[in-house]
Design an enzyme around this catalytic site. Structure first.
Site, PDB file in Angstrom:
ATOM      1  N   TYR A  41     -21.328-123.314 -51.175  1.00  7.27           N
ATOM      2  CA  TYR A  41     -20.775-122.916 -49.872  1.00  7.27           C
ATOM      3  C   TYR A  41     -21.490-121.686 -49.315  1.00  7.27           C
ATOM      4  O   TYR A  41     -21.395-121.410 -48.115  1.00  7.27           O
ATOM      5  CB  TYR A  41     -19.274-122.598 -49.965  1.00  7.27           C
ATOM      6  CG  TYR A  41     -18.379-123.746 -50.376  1.00  7.27           C
ATOM      7  CD1 TYR A  41     -18.850-125.049 -50.470  1.00  7.27           C
ATOM      8  CD2 TYR A  41     -17.041-123.516 -50.679  1.00  7.27           C
ATOM      9  CE1 TYR A  41     -18.013-126.089 -50.869  1.00  7.27           C
ATOM     10  CE2 TYR A  41     -16.193-124.548 -51.072  1.00  7.27           C
ATOM     11  CZ  TYR A  41     -16.692-125.827 -51.172  1.00  7.27           C
ATOM     12  OH  TYR A  41     -15.858-126.844 -51.566  1.00  7.27           O
ATOM     13  N   HIS A  99     -19.190-129.386 -59.716  1.00  9.12           N
ATOM     14  CA  HIS A  99     -18.917-129.736 -58.316  1.00  9.12           C
ATOM     15  C   HIS A  99     -19.072-131.237 -58.046  1.00  9.12           C
ATOM     16  O   HIS A  99     -18.236-131.848 -57.376  1.00  9.12           O
ATOM     17  CB  HIS A  99     -19.839-128.935 -57.390  1.00  9.12           C
ATOM     18  CG  HIS A  99     -19.309-128.785 -56.003  1.00  9.12           C
ATOM     19  ND1 HIS A  99     -19.639-127.738 -55.189  1.00  9.12           N
ATOM     20  CD2 HIS A  99     -18.460-129.557 -55.273  1.00  9.12           C
ATOM     21  CE1 HIS A  99     -19.014-127.873 -54.026  1.00  9.12           C
ATOM     22  NE2 HIS A  99     -18.307-128.974 -54.050  1.00  9.12           N
TER      23      HIS A  99
END
Length: 268
Positions: A41, A99
């Site tokens: 992110y 992830h």
């Protein structure tokens, strides 16, 4: 002290710079104590600064981050976690997730899950888990780590994508389901059934969706940059749906998947 993961968290996906800092600050001020971020992110520094500036004791906040696929190799895994800790201004992560599973198995799952377990053994993560794993991949992960080690599988879950096979597997193995994108980028907030139920409860469509998530025992992590929405989401705890309303929302499932990058696995 290790705190249980609150069912409602503040997500930071797609939030950059000042937006990420302000969103986490508003969430903490509104009473959120669960913050979710990820290496990819690009906002761990802002998230860490917002937490530090809040003055809230670190052990009152449940902090999740996720390791990105290019860091799965043995040489990169631990250094990347140490960098995340530095950026987040903390000595430990409450929950560290893989992830995405690797589609090409460039690094074997056995190897990157062993690295994940090592991070926990070093005390750098209180809990470890996975994200975007299919049933087959979860079965493989369970065979490698044991179900007890896998705290959660974070997957897309909302009324339009109820992901039942994955949810059933998680429940059979005592793995918490964390549902991201609970509003499907706003698609479910326009649904007539959701709006009708919201009107009946004098609530917002978002509060109805969050109540549905909560009553299904899904953890969820909506993100917002608007203070009114952040505060309104927090008040969804006051909404209680009856069994008929829960059943109506269950019927909205339509395999409406929003997160489907080219590196995604073959979904169930």
């Amino acid at each position: 002290m290790t705190i249980a993961m609150p069912l409602l968290g503040a997500g930071t996906f797609r939030l950059k710079g000042e937006d990420a800092y302000n969103s986490v600050t508003m969430a903490l001020n509104a009473g959120y104590r669960h913050i979710d971020t990820a290496q990819v992110y690009g906002n761990e520094q802002e998230v860490g600064t917002a937490i530090a500036d809040s003055g809230i004791a670190r052990d009152e906040i449940f902090l999740t981050t996720k390791i990105w696929m290019d860091k799965f190799g043995k040489d990169a895994f631990l250094p990347s976690i140490r960098q995340s800790l530095q950026d987040l201004q903390t000595d430990y992560i409450d929950l560290l997730l893989i992830h995405w599973p690797l589609k090409n198995e460039e690094v074997a799952m056995e190897d990157y899950l062993a690295s994940l377990k090592e991070v926990k053994a070093l005390g750098l993560a209180k809990h470890i888990g996975i994200s975007n794993f299919t049933v087959a991949q979860m079965a493989q992960a369970v065979s490698i780590l044991g179900a007890d080690e896998i705290y959660t599988n974070q997957v897309e879950v909302h009324p339009y994508l109820q992901n039942r096979k994955v949810v059933d597997f998680c429940r059979q193995h005592g793995i918490i389901v964390t549902g991201y994108m609970p509003f499907a980028y706003g698609d479910v907030l326009k649904d007539e059934t959701i709006i009708k139920i919201a009107d009946k409860h004098d609530a917002s469509p978002a509060q109805i969706v969050l109540a549905w998530m909560r009553q299904n025992e899904f953890v969820t992590i909506p993100s917002s940059t608007k203070q009114a929405n952040i505060e309104s989401n927090m008040k969804s705890d006051a909404v209680a749906l009856n069994s008929d309303e829960m059943a109506l929302i269950a019927e909205l499932d339509r395999n409406h998947r929003k997160a489907n990058p080219d590196f995604a696995p073959e979904w169930d």
